[in-house]
Enzyme design. Structure first.
Site, PDB file in Angstrom:
ATOM      1  CD  GLU A  23       4.139   1.019   7.046  1.00 41.86           C
ATOM      2  OE1 GLU A  23       4.885   1.409   7.966  1.00 41.86           O
ATOM      3  OE2 GLU A  23       3.803   1.764   6.095  1.00 41.86           O
ATOM      4  CD  GLU A  24       2.889   4.241   4.003  1.00 42.66           C
ATOM      5  OE1 GLU A  24       2.734   4.936   5.027  1.00 42.66           O
ATOM      6  OE2 GLU A  24       3.962   4.175   3.381  1.00 42.66           O
TER       7      GLU A  24
ATOM      8  CD  GLU B 162       8.632   1.025   5.896  1.00 37.97           C
ATOM      9  OE1 GLU B 162       8.801   2.091   5.256  1.00 37.97           O
ATOM     10  OE2 GLU B 162       7.517   0.486   6.006  1.00 37.97           O
TER      11      GLU B 162
ATOM     12  CG  ASP C 182      -0.286  -0.030   2.540  1.00 38.28           C
ATOM     13  OD1 ASP C 182       0.734  -0.737   2.674  1.00 38.28           O
ATOM     14  OD2 ASP C 182      -0.768   0.648   3.477  1.00 38.28           O
TER      15      ASP C 182
END
Length: 389
Positions: A146-147, A175, A77
């Site tokens: 995750e976002e 990341e 995402d």
């Protein structure tokens, strides 16, 4: 000059990154990115398992059945683009300019995902060519959450794995950890993140008759200042001192002649291993109580601090970075949170290694094209050092 990537001679890593970047997978909808990755992994012998929780697609893929388990973790995402007219090129039309690949998610973190997949493809092809067998398993833990809220993503996958006693030994999170040069910084831990929502209760009234009201704005200023001035700890060798920041304050009716009845203030602690969640709560409430505040306070823990101490994992990452681009890596715990906060509490050792982070979440997000190939080689080096030696 704009260049269409489809007209270029691109590496397998760049090609896969472009395929992923063409998909507008704004959180929490992966829009097929997960399936694209699973297809590539299944083709080289992984067993992939879709794990859908709520409206979020996640997947767990594994090659091998024995330990130790080296897991690549990440997310498909991306954050919203912002005004698309402000981008030099459409955010979901990957575009090459001056050696950079522009698209939403290029750095955070579809470039890393592509590098992970191609690293495994080359590693397993080399094992087959050499007649060697990895000493353990390779896994992928990929989420589409995750976002966003980060409720139905990695957190839920980890809960499922723990329930069936399936564990991760080492984890590489993709990341964007680098600052100036690929691999110059890797994250070996993260600070904890604790949010507070403070509501101060006053009495609404007319500004000309303050004796008949109680102004929550006036009441809140001193205790909020005291919280901001408090020295929470001195940090330690791995972590900087804990910080307190007020992020939002809301009060007032919109009229300039009305004393409001309430004030809400949102704040956040980024805390080191020197403090526990309970200690922060107790000290905060003691400061508020000392000022005689009439308040309610809601807490939300985003993640506890964690620190990787595995010299074998850290050294494997450092050696792999140096082998590719001769950079001496700095191990850091700075920055925000990542899904490593859900993986580390299981006992897994976690390191974050990814592209430069200067443009993440920004207009015209981009990644250096050559960094994608180098990152893939770094991931392959970690595989080799941990599973073949």
């Amino acid at each position: 000059m704009n260049q269409n990537p489809e007209n270029q001679s691109l590496s397998a890593t760049a090609q896969l990154a472009i395929e992923l970047l063409q998909i507008a997978s704004v959180t929490p909808d992966d829009k097929g990115c997960n399936q694209m990755m699973m297809d590539r992994l299944n083709a080289i012998g992984f067993n992939s398992e879709v794990m859908r929780f709520g409206d979020v697609n996640n997947f767990w893929a594994r090659f091998g059945t024995t330990g130790p388990v080296l897991c690549f973790a990440g997310h498909t995402d991306v954050v919203p683009t912002g005004p698309e007219e402000n981008w030099q090129s459409p955010p979901f039309t990957p575009t090459l300019r001056d050696g950079m690949l522009y698209a939403r998610g290029a750095a955070d973190m579809k470039g890393s995902l592509a590098a992970m997949v191609t690293a495994c493809e080359r590693f397993l092809a080399q094992c087959q060519s050499d007649g060697t067998t990895p000493k353990g398993s390779i896994a992928f833990l990929i989420t589409g959450d995750e976002e966003g809220a980060a409720i139905n993503g990695t957190r839920k996958v980890i809960d499922t794995l723990q329930a069936r006693e399936e564990s991760i030994t080492w984890c590489i999170v993709g990341e964007p950890s680098s600052t100036e040069t690929l691999g110059d910084v890797v994250k070996i831990g993260r600070r904890g993140s604790l949010h507070g929502l403070l509501t101060v209760h006053g009495v609404q009234g007319h500004v000309a008759y303050p004796h008949l009201a109680r102004n929550p704005i006036h009441q809140a200023m001193l205790p909020l200042d005291a919280l901001a001035r408090e020295s929470w700890d001195d940090g330690n060798a791995a972590f900087p001192p804990t910080t307190f920041q007020v992020s939002n304050i809301r009060s007032g009716t919109g009229a300039d002649n009305v004393i409001p009845g309430t004030l809400t203030a949102a704040f956040n602690f980024r805390f080191s291993t020197e403090l526990s969640e309970d200690t922060i709560r107790q000290r905060t409430e003691a400061i508020l109580d000392a000022h005689g505040l009439d308040y309610t306070l809601e807490w939300k823990l985003s993640g506890l601090p964690f620190l990787t101490r595995s010299e074998r994992l850290i050294q494997a990452v450092k050696d792999s970075v140096y082998e590719v681009n001769a950079v001496n890596t700095e191990a850091s715990t700075s920055g925000g949170t990542s899904d490593g906060r859900f993986i580390a509490p299981t006992g897994a050792e976690v390191v974050e290694l990814g592209p430069c982070n200067a443009t993440i979440h920004k207009i015209d997000e981009h990644v250096r094209l050559t960094d994608l190939d180098e990152l893939s080689l770094m991931y392959q080096g970690v595989l080799r050092r941990l599973l073949l030696t």
